[in-house]
Design a protein around this motif. Sequence first.
Motif, PDB file in Angstrom:
ATOM      1  N   ARG A  31       0.840  -1.195   0.000  1.00 45.16           N
ATOM      2  CA  ARG A  31       0.000   0.000   0.000  1.00 45.16           C
ATOM      3  C   ARG A  31       0.876   1.246   0.000  1.00 45.16           C
ATOM      4  O   ARG A  31       0.602   2.213  -0.708  1.00 45.16           O
ATOM      5  CB  ARG A  31      -0.914   0.007   1.217  1.00 45.16           C
ATOM      6  CG  ARG A  31      -1.849   1.203   1.207  1.00 45.16           C
ATOM      7  CD  ARG A  31      -2.555   1.419   2.544  1.00 45.16           C
ATOM      8  NE  ARG A  31      -3.604   2.395   2.431  1.00 45.16           N
ATOM      9  CZ  ARG A  31      -3.414   3.699   2.309  1.00 45.16           C
ATOM     10  NH1 ARG A  31      -2.186   4.192   2.254  1.00 45.16           N
ATOM     11  NH2 ARG A  31      -4.432   4.535   2.216  1.00 45.16           N
ATOM     12  N   GLU A  54      -7.783   6.343  -3.418  1.00 47.10           N
ATOM     13  CA  GLU A  54      -7.068   5.560  -2.415  1.00 47.10           C
ATOM     14  C   GLU A  54      -6.221   4.485  -3.093  1.00 47.10           C
ATOM     15  O   GLU A  54      -6.641   3.915  -4.099  1.00 47.10           O
ATOM     16  CB  GLU A  54      -8.056   4.902  -1.449  1.00 47.10           C
ATOM     17  CG  GLU A  54      -8.776   5.889  -0.562  1.00 47.10           C
ATOM     18  CD  GLU A  54      -7.819   6.664   0.330  1.00 47.10           C
ATOM     19  OE1 GLU A  54      -6.936   6.039   0.944  1.00 47.10           O
ATOM     20  OE2 GLU A  54      -7.948   7.895   0.395  1.00 47.10           O
ATOM     21  N   GLU A  56      -5.749   1.429  -2.394  1.00 50.95           N
ATOM     22  CA  GLU A  56      -6.435   0.135  -2.514  1.00 50.95           C
ATOM     23  C   GLU A  56      -7.323   0.045  -3.752  1.00 50.95           C
ATOM     24  O   GLU A  56      -7.668  -1.056  -4.188  1.00 50.95           O
ATOM     25  CB  GLU A  56      -7.290  -0.134  -1.271  1.00 50.95           C
ATOM     26  CG  GLU A  56      -6.506  -0.320  -0.010  1.00 50.95           C
ATOM     27  CD  GLU A  56      -6.131   1.011   0.673  1.00 50.95           C
ATOM     28  OE1 GLU A  56      -5.417   0.942   1.665  1.00 50.95           O
ATOM     29  OE2 GLU A  56      -6.540   2.082   0.212  1.00 50.95           O
ATOM     30  N   SER A  57      -7.679   1.183  -4.332  1.00 53.03           N
ATOM     31  CA  SER A  57      -8.560   1.152  -5.497  1.00 53.03           C
ATOM     32  C   SER A  57      -7.815   0.904  -6.808  1.00 53.03           C
ATOM     33  O   SER A  57      -8.446   0.736  -7.849  1.00 53.03           O
ATOM     34  CB  SER A  57      -9.349   2.466  -5.599  1.00 53.03           C
ATOM     35  OG  SER A  57      -8.492   3.540  -5.960  1.00 53.03           O
ATOM     36  N   TYR A  59      -4.801  -1.328  -7.023  1.00 55.58           N
ATOM     37  CA  TYR A  59      -3.981  -2.535  -7.085  1.00 55.58           C
ATOM     38  C   TYR A  59      -4.689  -3.678  -6.380  1.00 55.58           C
ATOM     39  O   TYR A  59      -5.577  -3.473  -5.573  1.00 55.58           O
ATOM     40  CB  TYR A  59      -2.583  -2.314  -6.498  1.00 55.58           C
ATOM     41  CG  TYR A  59      -2.531  -2.329  -4.980  1.00 55.58           C
ATOM     42  CD1 TYR A  59      -2.137  -3.475  -4.302  1.00 55.58           C
ATOM     43  CD2 TYR A  59      -2.873  -1.218  -4.238  1.00 55.58           C
ATOM     44  CE1 TYR A  59      -2.085  -3.503  -2.921  1.00 55.58           C
ATOM     45  CE2 TYR A  59      -2.820  -1.229  -2.850  1.00 55.58           C
ATOM     46  CZ  TYR A  59      -2.430  -2.364  -2.200  1.00 55.58           C
ATOM     47  OH  TYR A  59      -2.381  -2.390  -0.844  1.00 55.58           O
ATOM     48  N   ASP A  60      -4.267  -4.883  -6.703  1.00 52.88           N
ATOM     49  CA  ASP A  60      -4.893  -6.075  -6.145  1.00 52.88           C
ATOM     50  C   ASP A  60      -3.848  -7.190  -6.136  1.00 52.88           C
ATOM     51  O   ASP A  60      -3.304  -7.537  -7.177  1.00 52.88           O
ATOM     52  CB  ASP A  60      -6.077  -6.456  -7.037  1.00 52.88           C
ATOM     53  CG  ASP A  60      -6.878  -7.623  -6.512  1.00 52.88           C
ATOM     54  OD1 ASP A  60      -6.397  -8.354  -5.626  1.00 52.88           O
ATOM     55  OD2 ASP A  60      -7.997  -7.811  -7.004  1.00 52.88           O
TER      56      ASP A  60
END
Length: 70
Positions: A31, A54, A56-57, A59-60
């Motif tokens: 992150r 953000e 988190e929106s 990457y995965d």
Amino acid sequence: MPKEISGGLKLYAESFEHAREPFPPDSLVSRDGVARVIETMPAFDVVPGGMKFEPESVYDNRFVLKTLGR
């Protein structure tokens, strides 16, 4: 990589060794790393001014985790 671009195999290999140091051995994206990239994007006019999102929106790690058997 073509020799004209890489400067030769030895130089390319040495450059690659120096460039891969910041990459994590398990290939997981952090992150904090994504946040730093997002912070630099406005300096290069990559995103419209004032656009916020953000980390988190964007990457995965699910694919990497699945590949690692986690």
